[in-house]
Design an enzyme around this catalytic site. Structure first.
Site, PDB file in Angstrom:
ATOM      1  N   HIS A 139      -2.073  -5.293  18.601  1.00 50.41           N
ATOM      2  CA  HIS A 139      -1.464  -4.891  17.330  1.00 50.41           C
ATOM      3  C   HIS A 139      -0.625  -3.622  17.552  1.00 50.41           C
ATOM      4  CE1 HIS A 139      -1.068  -3.506  13.186  1.00 50.41           C
ATOM      5  NE2 HIS A 139      -1.304  -4.773  12.838  1.00 50.41           N
ATOM      6  N   CYS A 141       0.865  -1.181   0.000  1.00 49.70           N
ATOM      7  CA  CYS A 141       0.000   0.000   0.000  1.00 49.70           C
ATOM      8  C   CYS A 141       0.904   1.233   0.000  1.00 49.70           C
ATOM      9  CB  CYS A 141      -0.883  -0.012   1.239  1.00 49.70           C
ATOM     10  SG  CYS A 141       0.088   0.101   2.734  1.00 49.70           S
ATOM     11  N   SER A 147       1.717  -5.757   2.945  1.00 54.25           N
ATOM     12  CA  SER A 147       3.155  -5.873   3.201  1.00 54.25           C
ATOM     13  C   SER A 147       3.845  -6.846   2.248  1.00 54.25           C
ATOM     14  CB  SER A 147       3.359  -6.318   4.651  1.00 54.25           C
ATOM     15  OG  SER A 147       2.541  -7.438   4.929  1.00 54.25           O
ATOM     16  N   SER A 172       0.879 -10.799   9.510  1.00 47.53           N
ATOM     17  CA  SER A 172       0.307  -9.542   9.009  1.00 47.53           C
ATOM     18  C   SER A 172      -1.214  -9.563   9.179  1.00 47.53           C
ATOM     19  CB  SER A 172       0.682  -9.379   7.529  1.00 47.53           C
ATOM     20  OG  SER A 172      -0.235  -8.505   6.917  1.00 47.53           O
ATOM     21  N   GLU A 200       0.006  -1.080  15.796  1.00 52.09           N
ATOM     22  CA  GLU A 200      -0.646   0.187  15.425  1.00 52.09           C
ATOM     23  C   GLU A 200      -1.548   0.662  16.559  1.00 52.09           C
ATOM     24  OE1 GLU A 200      -2.891   0.312  11.652  1.00 52.09           O
ATOM     25  OE2 GLU A 200      -4.267   1.684  12.654  1.00 52.09           O
ATOM     26  N   CYS A 259       2.907   5.801   8.694  1.00 46.74           N
ATOM     27  CA  CYS A 259       1.998   6.072   7.567  1.00 46.74           C
ATOM     28  C   CYS A 259       1.212   7.354   7.870  1.00 46.74           C
ATOM     29  CB  CYS A 259       1.049   4.901   7.383  1.00 46.74           C
ATOM     30  SG  CYS A 259      -0.217   5.263   6.171  1.00 46.74           S
ATOM     31  N   ASN A 317      -3.472  -7.481   8.222  1.00 44.85           N
ATOM     32  CA  ASN A 317      -4.301  -7.174   7.047  1.00 44.85           C
ATOM     33  C   ASN A 317      -4.318  -8.337   6.065  1.00 44.85           C
ATOM     34  OD1 ASN A 317      -2.859  -6.342   4.316  1.00 44.85           O
ATOM     35  ND2 ASN A 317      -1.497  -5.705   5.969  1.00 44.85           N
ATOM     36  N   CYS A 354      -8.471   2.838   6.661  1.00 42.27           N
ATOM     37  CA  CYS A 354      -7.659   3.221   5.501  1.00 42.27           C
ATOM     38  C   CYS A 354      -8.374   2.859   4.203  1.00 42.27           C
ATOM     39  CB  CYS A 354      -6.326   2.499   5.608  1.00 42.27           C
ATOM     40  SG  CYS A 354      -5.416   2.541   4.105  1.00 42.27           S
TER      41      CYS A 354
HETATM   42 FE1  F3S Z   1      -1.094   3.248   5.735  1.00 45.31          FE
HETATM   43 FE2  F3S Z   1      -3.239   2.083   4.927  1.00 45.31          FE
HETATM   44 FE3  F3S Z   1      -0.975   1.070   4.392  1.00 45.31          FE
HETATM   45  S1  F3S Z   1      -2.890   2.999   6.856  1.00 45.31           S
HETATM   46  S2  F3S Z   1       0.291   1.614   6.063  1.00 45.31           S
HETATM   47  S3  F3S Z   1      -1.761   3.008   3.664  1.00 45.31           S
HETATM   48  S4  F3S Z   1      -2.736  -0.025   4.922  1.00 45.31           S
END
Ligand code: F3S
Length: 674
Positions: free
Chosen positions: A123, A12, A266, A222, A125, A95, A224, A194
């Site tokens: 997590h 991403c 990722s 991961s 984050e 990010c 996600n 996001c």
């Molecule tokens: Fe940022 Fe979305 Fe990637 S929050 S790190 S763009 S999954």
């Protein structure tokens, strides 16, 4: 075989930016570290290590002058302060979407508000976001949030601000927001999910819906990528979750028509490319090896019986045992299958033995294969969910009504559970009049039409009003098809005018003319009826073209004239009540609803100038019925005739009393005496 790779597969924006910043930092030379793994992908972290970028696990490990790269998940305020205090050279690869959340929670905390973070508490984050709040709570999902909100009466009145882990699902967002909106009085919602995660998940849903098998590439840790695989499993029976191309066995796809590939945020592009290349080679092999006619050999059948199961496979088996907690399924393989009660049905109140029986053939979805224990955990619920989406879409196409239960109410409308899928019915389509309380629908069973389905956004819209309108139309049609003169209906008085009452007989209004309301003389229908009365009416006449129905309310057996005719004849004497005096005579009620006329000449046995000289309204008198005009329903009465008759009788009695006794009779009397 067709292989389709999702456009959104791979890095991403946030991860791409972090990797770039890392490479730039490596080019600068010196001791360089990431604080925690830059991303959850060992191929990437190994590649970074090869470029001289190591890893430290806490800010305390940083030495003065070290370059420390903050990963895209971000770090807490305290960790940043430690890095600064230790003299580290900070490269902030947080990010921007995550940094925005740090800013929000800092400002909201400063304003004295409590922060609710929806996400996984372990997590990185989420722990980093928590590190920018003064007062916070973390919940993984809407259910946990709702339990907390209801745990203390004071909580919903607190100033609360809610944010979401960037990779949260849209469904979790909607459910959490619905719960919080319902209960909280001072709530601020920040949609921090996001966009790139949403798009990736939406594309995965669309792709897994059309593919026979899905390959999800992503790091084992991961969040996600794990979530992406979970989503794909909801729509595709075979999902292979791999971290590198080496784990891929393209042979398992030889019977597939379409294979989809997606990858977590990722996953670097080179791994996706490797997977693609491997699949392309398989396509070539498949084409050259495909036999002209597939005939199942004994060996193949034997192979099937010892087949290996994979997570995401769709399997059919036979129910061999049922307990209160699980259903055992014979899959014809070396492993034994079981479906936990929670994976069998959405209905938590249902007993397994009531919904399935031994010997039933059952289709399910492989959730987990445990080769050590020789068991396969299955889910019927998930397979049903896939089928239910298809079924719902079919119902939408065919405009068929479906039944569901109202599970929650929100400002915009109600949520209805239909076959395990949440359907939103806007308030205007519930059929509940504007301004009235939607809560009356809560937990009730309702019928609705599915009007819109967007499976990729998991959004379904329904209309209860459409079903009600359809039912009304059907009722109206049935009434017009079956109506006949004399037919009796139970209806409700909807409105009234001076000339008639309008009665709803089940979707169609008919009119009772005032003359058909009562046998008695009334001025208007409201003398007898009220709006809302439920009454029995019969059809006097109807016109299908003009859509008009004339109804009657007064009953034949109550007809006063009939009652009068059954009770009286000409010559009878009746007790009557004077109801109206006119110059030419007096009207007197014989029975309720039937009056007779006593002409002025018949009121007394002497000449009078006006009826009032002898009679008064309300007076009870006796009169003789002298004539009955059956055709015109008219009765003539006479007091004079009665008086004359009485006089005659009196005279007759007098004559009899005073007549001389005959001689023979005297003689007879004397003889008897002797
Ligand atoms: Fe940022 Fe979305 Fe990637 S929050 S790190 S763009 S999954």
């Amino acid at each position: 075989m067709k292989v389709i790779t999702a456009k959104t597969a791979g890095f991403c924006f946030g991860v791409h930016r972090a990797v770039k910043l890392c490479q730039r930092a490596a080019e600068q030379g010196g001791r360089c570290f990431t604080l925690g793994p830059l991303i959850h992908n060992t191929s990437v972290t190994d590649a970074l290590l090869a470029q001289g970028i190591g890893q430290i696990d806490s800010a305390q490990e940083a030495m003065p002058g070290d370059t420390v790269i903050i990963r895209s998940h971000g770090i807490s305020k305290a960790e940043r302060e430690i890095l600064q205090a230790r003299g580290a050279n900070i490269v902030d690869a947080t990010c921007p979407d995550v940094a925005k959340i740090h800013k929000i929670v800092s400002e909201e905390s400063l304003a004295g508000r409590k922060i609710i973070i929806i996400g996984r508490s372990d997590h990185p984050e989420v722990t980093a976001i928590a590190g920018w709040c003064d007062d916070y709570v973390v919940f993984q999902d809407a259910a946990a949030l709702e339990t907390w909100l209801k745990s203390d009466k004071t909580i919903p009145d607190l100033p609360l601000s809610i944010v979401f882990q960037t990779t949260s699902s849209r469904k979790n967002f909607e459910l959490s927001v619905n719960s919080a909106k319902k209960l909280c009085t001072n709530l601020k919602i920040f949609d921090t999910i996001c966009d790139s995660t949403c798009k990736r998940q939406q594309e995965a849903i669309a792709l897994s819906g059309q593919a026979d098998a899905m390959i999800v590439i992503g790091g084992r840790h991961s969040a996600n990528s794990i979530r992406l695989a979970e989503i794909c499993r909801e729509y595709c029976p075979r999902v292979y979750f791999i971290e590198t191309a080496d784990e891929l066995d393209p042979g398992v796809f030889h019977a597939s028509d379409t294979v989809g590939i997606t990858a977590g945020a990722s996953t670097p592009a080179w791994i996706i490319k490797e997977v693609n290349t491997k699949m392309s080679e398989e396509i070539k092999n498949t084409v050259s090896e495909e036999p002209e006619e597939a005939v199942e050999s004994f060996e193949e059948m034997l192979e099937k019986s010892i087949k290996t199961l994979h997570t995401g496979d769709k399997v059919t088996g036979t129910v061999v045992a049922i307990t209160s907690t699980e259903v055992s399924v014979d899959l014809g393989t070396k492993q034994s299958g079981f479906i936990p009660a929670s994976e069998f049905t959405d209905d938590s109140g249902a007993k397994l033995e009531d919904v399935v029986k031994i010997g039933d053939e059952i289709e399910s979805f492989v959730m987990r294969v445990n080769d050590v224990e020789g068991t396969v955990m299955l889910s019927k619920k998930r397979l049903d969910a896939i089928k239910n989406w298809e079924e719902l879409d079919k119902l939408r196409e065919e405009k068929e009504a479906v039944e569901g239960t109202v599970t929650s109410i929100n400002k915009g409308g109600v949520m209805v559970n239909v076959k395990g899928i949440q359907v939103f019915v806007p308030a205007s389509l519930t059929g509940v009049p504007k301004g009235e309380d939607l809560n009356t629908l809560l937990k009730t069973k309702v019928k609705l039409h599915i009007t819109e389905i967007n499976q990729s956004r998991r959004r379904v819209i329904g209309s209860m009003k459409a079903v009600a309108a359809e039912e009304r139309r059907a009722k109206v049609e049935a009434i017009w098809n079956e109506i006949e003169i004399g037919k009796v209906y139970t209806g409700v008085v909807r409105s009234m005018t001076s000339y008639g009452a309008f009665v709803d007989i089940g979707g169609v209004d008919g009119m009772i003319h005032v003359s058909e309301v009562s046998w008695m003389r009334i001025r208007q229908p409201s003398d007898v009826l009220s709006i809302g009365d439920q009454i029995e009416v019969y059809v006097i006449d109807f016109d299908k073209e003009k859509k008009k129905i004339s109804l009657g309310y007064k009953k034949a057996e109550d007809n006063p004239w009939t009652k009068f005719m059954n009770a009286y004849s000409i010559g009878d004497v009746a007790d009557v009540k004077v109801v109206k005096l006119m110059p030419f005579g007096a009207f007197a009620e014989i029975v309720p609803g039937v009056d007779g006329l006593i002409h002025i000449s018949q009121i007394a046995d002497y000449r009078i100038n006006q009826p009032g000289e002898v009679l008064a309204e309300g007076q009870q008198v006796q009169a003789k019925i002298t004539d009955i005009d059956e055709e015109n329903h008219k009765v003539s009465l006479s007091i004079r005739a009665l008086l004359n008759e009485q006089k005659e009788m009196a005279a007759q009695t007098f004559v009899e009393d005073t007549e001389p006794v005959e001689e023979d009779a005297v003689e007879e009397a004397s003889t008897e005496a002797e």
